[in-house]
Structure formats: C-alpha cells, structure tokens
Motif scaffolding. Sequence first.
Motif, short mmCIF file in Angstrom:
data_model
loop_
_atom_site.label_atom_id
_atom_site.label_comp_id
_atom_site.label_asym_id
_atom_site.label_seq_id
_atom_site.Cartn_x
_atom_site.Cartn_y
_atom_site.Cartn_z
N LEU A 142 0.85 -1.18 0.00
CA LEU A 142 0.00 0.00 0.00
C LEU A 142 0.90 1.24 0.00
O LEU A 142 2.08 1.15 -0.33
CB LEU A 142 -0.94 -0.04 1.20
CG LEU A 142 -1.96 -1.20 1.19
CD1 LEU A 142 -2.76 -1.21 2.48
CD2 LEU A 142 -2.87 -1.12 -0.02
N TYR A 143 0.35 2.38 0.38
CA TYR A 143 1.13 3.61 0.28
C TYR A 143 2.42 3.60 1.11
O TYR A 143 3.46 4.07 0.62
CB TYR A 143 0.26 4.81 0.67
CG TYR A 143 -0.42 5.44 -0.51
CD1 TYR A 143 0.30 6.17 -1.45
CD2 TYR A 143 -1.78 5.30 -0.71
CE1 TYR A 143 -0.32 6.74 -2.55
CE2 TYR A 143 -2.42 5.87 -1.80
CZ TYR A 143 -1.68 6.59 -2.72
OH TYR A 143 -2.29 7.14 -3.80
N PRO A 144 2.44 3.10 2.35
CA PRO A 144 3.70 3.13 3.10
C PRO A 144 4.83 2.39 2.37
O PRO A 144 5.96 2.88 2.32
CB PRO A 144 3.34 2.45 4.42
CG PRO A 144 1.88 2.69 4.58
CD PRO A 144 1.32 2.62 3.19
N GLN A 145 4.52 1.23 1.81
CA GLN A 145 5.54 0.45 1.12
C GLN A 145 5.97 1.13 -0.19
O GLN A 145 7.16 1.17 -0.53
CB GLN A 145 5.03 -0.96 0.84
CG GLN A 145 4.78 -1.80 2.08
CD GLN A 145 3.50 -1.41 2.81
OE1 GLN A 145 2.49 -1.07 2.17
NE2 GLN A 145 3.52 -1.45 4.14
N VAL A 146 5.00 1.65 -0.93
CA VAL A 146 5.31 2.30 -2.21
C VAL A 146 6.14 3.56 -1.98
O VAL A 146 7.16 3.80 -2.65
CB VAL A 146 4.01 2.62 -2.97
CG1 VAL A 146 4.33 3.46 -4.22
CG2 VAL A 146 3.29 1.35 -3.36
N LEU A 147 5.72 4.37 -1.03
CA LEU A 147 6.46 5.61 -0.76
C LEU A 147 7.85 5.31 -0.21
O LEU A 147 8.82 6.02 -0.53
CB LEU A 147 5.66 6.46 0.23
CG LEU A 147 4.33 7.03 -0.30
CD1 LEU A 147 3.56 7.71 0.81
CD2 LEU A 147 4.57 8.00 -1.45
N TYR A 148 7.97 4.27 0.59
CA TYR A 148 9.30 3.89 1.10
C TYR A 148 10.20 3.46 -0.06
O TYR A 148 11.38 3.83 -0.12
CB TYR A 148 9.16 2.75 2.10
CG TYR A 148 10.48 2.26 2.66
CD1 TYR A 148 11.08 2.90 3.73
CD2 TYR A 148 11.13 1.16 2.09
CE1 TYR A 148 12.30 2.47 4.24
CE2 TYR A 148 12.36 0.72 2.58
CZ TYR A 148 12.93 1.38 3.65
OH TYR A 148 14.14 0.95 4.14
N ALA A 149 9.62 2.69 -1.00
CA ALA A 149 10.42 2.22 -2.13
C ALA A 149 10.92 3.38 -2.98
O ALA A 149 12.07 3.38 -3.44
CB ALA A 149 9.60 1.26 -2.99
N TYR A 150 10.08 4.40 -3.17
CA TYR A 150 10.47 5.51 -4.03
C TYR A 150 11.34 6.54 -3.31
O TYR A 150 12.31 7.05 -3.89
CB TYR A 150 9.22 6.21 -4.59
CG TYR A 150 8.63 5.51 -5.79
CD1 TYR A 150 9.22 5.62 -7.04
CD2 TYR A 150 7.49 4.73 -5.68
CE1 TYR A 150 8.69 4.98 -8.14
CE2 TYR A 150 6.94 4.08 -6.77
CZ TYR A 150 7.55 4.21 -8.01
OH TYR A 150 7.03 3.57 -9.10
N TRP A 151 11.00 6.86 -2.08
CA TRP A 151 11.65 7.98 -1.41
C TRP A 151 12.84 7.57 -0.53
O TRP A 151 13.66 8.42 -0.17
CB TRP A 151 10.64 8.74 -0.55
CG TRP A 151 9.64 9.49 -1.38
CD1 TRP A 151 8.43 9.04 -1.80
CD2 TRP A 151 9.78 10.81 -1.89
NE1 TRP A 151 7.80 10.00 -2.54
CE2 TRP A 151 8.60 11.11 -2.62
CE3 TRP A 151 10.77 11.79 -1.81
CZ2 TRP A 151 8.40 12.32 -3.26
CZ3 TRP A 151 10.56 13.00 -2.45
CH2 TRP A 151 9.39 13.26 -3.17
N VAL A 152 12.94 6.29 -0.19
CA VAL A 152 14.01 5.86 0.72
C VAL A 152 14.91 4.81 0.08
O VAL A 152 16.14 4.97 0.04
CB VAL A 152 13.42 5.32 2.04
CG1 VAL A 152 14.54 4.85 2.97
CG2 VAL A 152 12.57 6.38 2.73
N ALA A 153 14.31 3.73 -0.42
CA ALA A 153 15.10 2.58 -0.85
C ALA A 153 15.66 2.69 -2.26
O ALA A 153 16.62 2.01 -2.59
CB ALA A 153 14.25 1.31 -0.74
N SER A 154 15.08 3.52 -3.11
CA SER A 154 15.47 3.56 -4.52
C SER A 154 16.26 4.82 -4.83
O SER A 154 16.17 5.82 -4.09
CB SER A 154 14.23 3.51 -5.41
OG SER A 154 13.51 2.32 -5.20
#
Length: 592
Positions: A142-154
């Motif tokens: 959901l949004y927490p995982q997607v936003l983490y992937a874009y803004w932190v992990a990638s």
Amino acid sequence: MHRPPDHRETRRTTDGQHARLPGWLRRIGIRQVRMFTGLVMFAYLLSHFLNHALGNISPEALEAGVLWHLEIWQFLPVAILFYGSVTIHAGLGLWALYQRRQFRWRTIEPLQLVLGLSVPLLIYSHVIGLRLSNVLYGIDKLYPQVLYAYWVASPSYRIWLMVTVMLVAWVHGCIGLALWLRIKPAFRKAMPWLLVLAVLIPTLALLGFYEGGRDVIRVATDPAWQDANLSIKQMGTLHQQQTLDWIGDAFVLGYLGLIALALIARAIRGLIERRGGMIRLTYGGDRTVRVPKGMSVLEASLRHNIPHASVCGGRARCSTCRIRVIGDVAELPPPTSREAFVLGSVGAADDPTIRLACQLRPTHDLTFLPVFPPRNVAAARQAARASRIGDERYLVSMFVDLRGSTQLAETRLPFDTVFIVNRFLGAVSRAVIACGGQPNQFVGDGVLALFGLSDTPREACRNAIRAAAAVAASVDELNELIGHDLGEPIRFGVGIHGGVAILGEIGYRDHMVFTALGDSVNVAARLQDMTKTLGCETLLSDETRATAGIAADLLPTQQAELRGRAEPMLVCPIAQSRDLATALDRSEAMLA
C-alpha cells in the motif's frame, strides 16, 4: 464473360445490413472503441490522482483513500473492464502506428500517439511491483511500502520517473478528451473550467505524493514503523523481486518488439504497394499524381501537398473530404461500414459517385472532384490607420446573415455544419474586402462589416451597396461548388445603414475587440432581420441610398416599422442583391 462487381448493389446491400442494426451500434468503429477504453483508463487515472491528493491532508487520509480506490478497481467486473481496456487501447495504439501512412497532421495528434505509446514503458515497473506481485505472491503493498520504495530505498531518478509517468499519462488523456469534446456545443463554455481542473488535479496529486514521501522519510528509521510496514509479506523476498524484474525485462523487450514489428510491417507494406503497381489520381483535370495502390485519396493529397478539405483530420468524423468520382465506379472498393454511415448521415448513401477521400483506397486510376474546396486563409485587413479608437465618424454598417442555419445543423454532422458556415463567412468576407470594407465581427453564422474607415460617406455607402451585390455573386459561386450536396442553395439576408458611430474596443481585459458602436449599427442589424418579413435579400435605408448618390427612381422604396424606433423608416427592399450593381452603374452613367 466476367463482369466487374457493381458496387452500387454492394453499397445497397451494405446499407441494408447496417440499417437492420440499432443506430448506436452502427456508429461503433475503431475510434469509438479507442475512446471508450481511453475513458475507462482516464477514470482510473483520475481516481488515482485524487487518492494521491489526499496526501496533502494526512497519511491517514491517504491510507483511507487507497482502500476505497482498491475496493472499486479490484472488483472483478471492473478489473476485467480496466485491464481489457488497457490491452485494447495499447493494441489500437500499435495499430495506429502501423496504419497511418502520413504523419504530417496537426502537431497534437502525433504527440498524442507518441505519449500513448510511451506510457506502457514508463508504467510497467509500477504495475508489476504492485499488482502482479500481489497476484503471484500475495505481496500486499500500500502507500507506506510504495512511498518507502520511491523515497528511501530507490535512487532519486525513480521519483522523477514516477512524476514523468503521471504527467505523460495525464497529458495523453487530456489531449484525447479535448479531441473528443471539441465539437460538443458546451465545450467552449466549459473549456476554462476544464483547463483549471487539468492543471489543478495533477498539481495536487504531485504535492500529495511529495507530502506522503516526506512523512515516510521522517518515520523510516523508526524500528516500530519498519516492523509494521516492511515485513516480507509487504515487501517480498529477494528471489521474488528477481522474478518480477525478469518479467519486467521480458515485457520491455516484448513491447519494443511489437513497436519494431509495426514499423517493419509499415516498411513491408510500402514495398509491396510499390511492387504491386502505381495508380494515377487526377484532381478534376488540374493535377495528376502517382501513388501506390491501397493509399487513401486523402493520404495521397497529404503526401503530395495538395490542399484537401478535411475538418476532422481524416478520421471519418465528418464528410468534408468528400469527392465526386468521375467515370466508372464499378472498380472502386465498396465503402467501409464507417464510410457508409457517414455518407448516409449526409444523404449521399444512394449516390455511388460520392465517397470519403479519407476512406476510399482505390486500386485503379481514378479521376475525381473534391466536393468541398480547401479553405483558403485570407489575410485579415487591418482597420485604416486614419481611424483611432474613440473617434466619431460616419460609417456604413452591413449585416449579412445565413438563412436556414438551424435546419442545416439538424440534417448534418457537426463538422459539416461548421465547414459550410465557414465557407459562407469566407465568401461574404472576400466580397466585403474586395469592395473596400472590413469584416469586423462574426456572430454565429452572420457577419458585421464596416465601410468608411478611410472613405468619404458617399464612397462608404456606394462601397457597401456594391458589396451586397458582390456577396450575392460570391454566394452564387459557393452554391455552384457545394449546392448539389446541400439539397437547396444557400440563402442570405443583408441589412445596410449609415450614420455616425463611435470606434472603440469593447470586452474585458485580454478579450477586447475593435468595433463600431452607435444607433446606425443597431439599425443595420434590424434591417437585416426585417428582410425575412419583407421577403427580400437586401434591405437598405433610403438615407444610405441618397448618400450614395443613387436616384430615387432606380430602387424601390417603402415605409417600414423598425423595432425600437418610434417613427416609420423609409427603406429600399431589394429582392435580388445583384440588381444593386446595375443601379450603381446606372447612377454613374447618369452622373457622367
């Protein structure tokens, strides 16, 4: 002996078959399917953007919104409709790339095609990472995982890639909507509001995406948050991610292969057409070109830079590209279902010599005449430099109005109606300019022309009267060109009156227009309206006749009650406007 097929019978058979279908079903073609699937995709995109915009409120609002979004779009019938629309729309984009022979169209159409073809390449990783991972492995992002992937992990470029995806998809959808809605009556009024929404919605969505990313960055190092949002169930394993990456690479290669296949097919088709022989297309004896068999007449015109009327851009949405075939029609291919529908809409279904240039792909030499000549763009004549805004001067106002425009619109496609009205306004404007006047305002299907911006009152009156005769001659020429397709000739009414008027600009801010204001302008408009009651083509005030120096016995006169005036007015009703030229010539002979 083999007899060539008679496509008159073929057309009757085709029309009969289509006549048995419901009207709404006969209208469906590739364009309608493309539009419907595009609307489904745009609805999804709009829902997604509005969900992103909730990030401007709070992370909780973002989470609540996505649950509603998923509830709607993961409902099985809706999901089938959506993914089916995506597949069909992408396939039609590839088909358009193959089918279109000429790309020298208006800039917005190839831009829309390029944007549409680029969307799958930009969005595939997002779809695979979210939807396919859930289908294959039950990963629930959901949004927490997607936003983490874009803004932190990638890497940071992934963020800009997502922004590009959002903007490209949105612009592509907005262009499609604009091309669809532009002929709707209410579109012009709604356009400013639609433009506001077209800018506001993606702006709020991007801001919401940014705010959501900031919230995730702030809590990303919190162990409790990581335990709650970054579990294997929510993010997947390394092996699962590698499998998804492989699927993504395969998709890219496959999609690029399909684009390459479409381009190769275009090249092969061109080679086959050239080897299959060339045919000659003759434009009414004026010009002959050689083109491959199977190319449409409109495509041939575009390839050889021959002006050819086509208001809708060659998509069989109008009939302005119509041609009249000269000679035997037996060897022509039968009309497609879409062509048959459009020809039936304009009353040409029973005439085998009338075809749509955008749909007809001849395989033999063809001679034809375009029904509608291409629109000539005449340079607008500037107001005389001697006239300044705010001046009071003697002007002659001439109103010209198209008769029967309501009936014209009821029996024709919208594009055809606009085209015919524009042809009429062009014919009137050319006559006005040739006689020293200036077309000043276009109101619906009518024109206000001004005379005397740099002339004496006598010259202005004579020029306006001569212009009325020239309008009649110009409209006669127009009737010769398109009258056989109208059912009845174009009719018009003219009102002419002179007097003191004020030159000025009216409007608001950036929407100011130069015009003349005064009672004389209003009187000319009422005289034009009275031509319907008196049954004449032109009605000019006797005062204008006298100022022009025309003897009273050369024109008929009568008293008329004008709306808004307390006393009757002496007017000259002219049954045939062309007779005014004779009256002017006789008055000049008398003076000589």
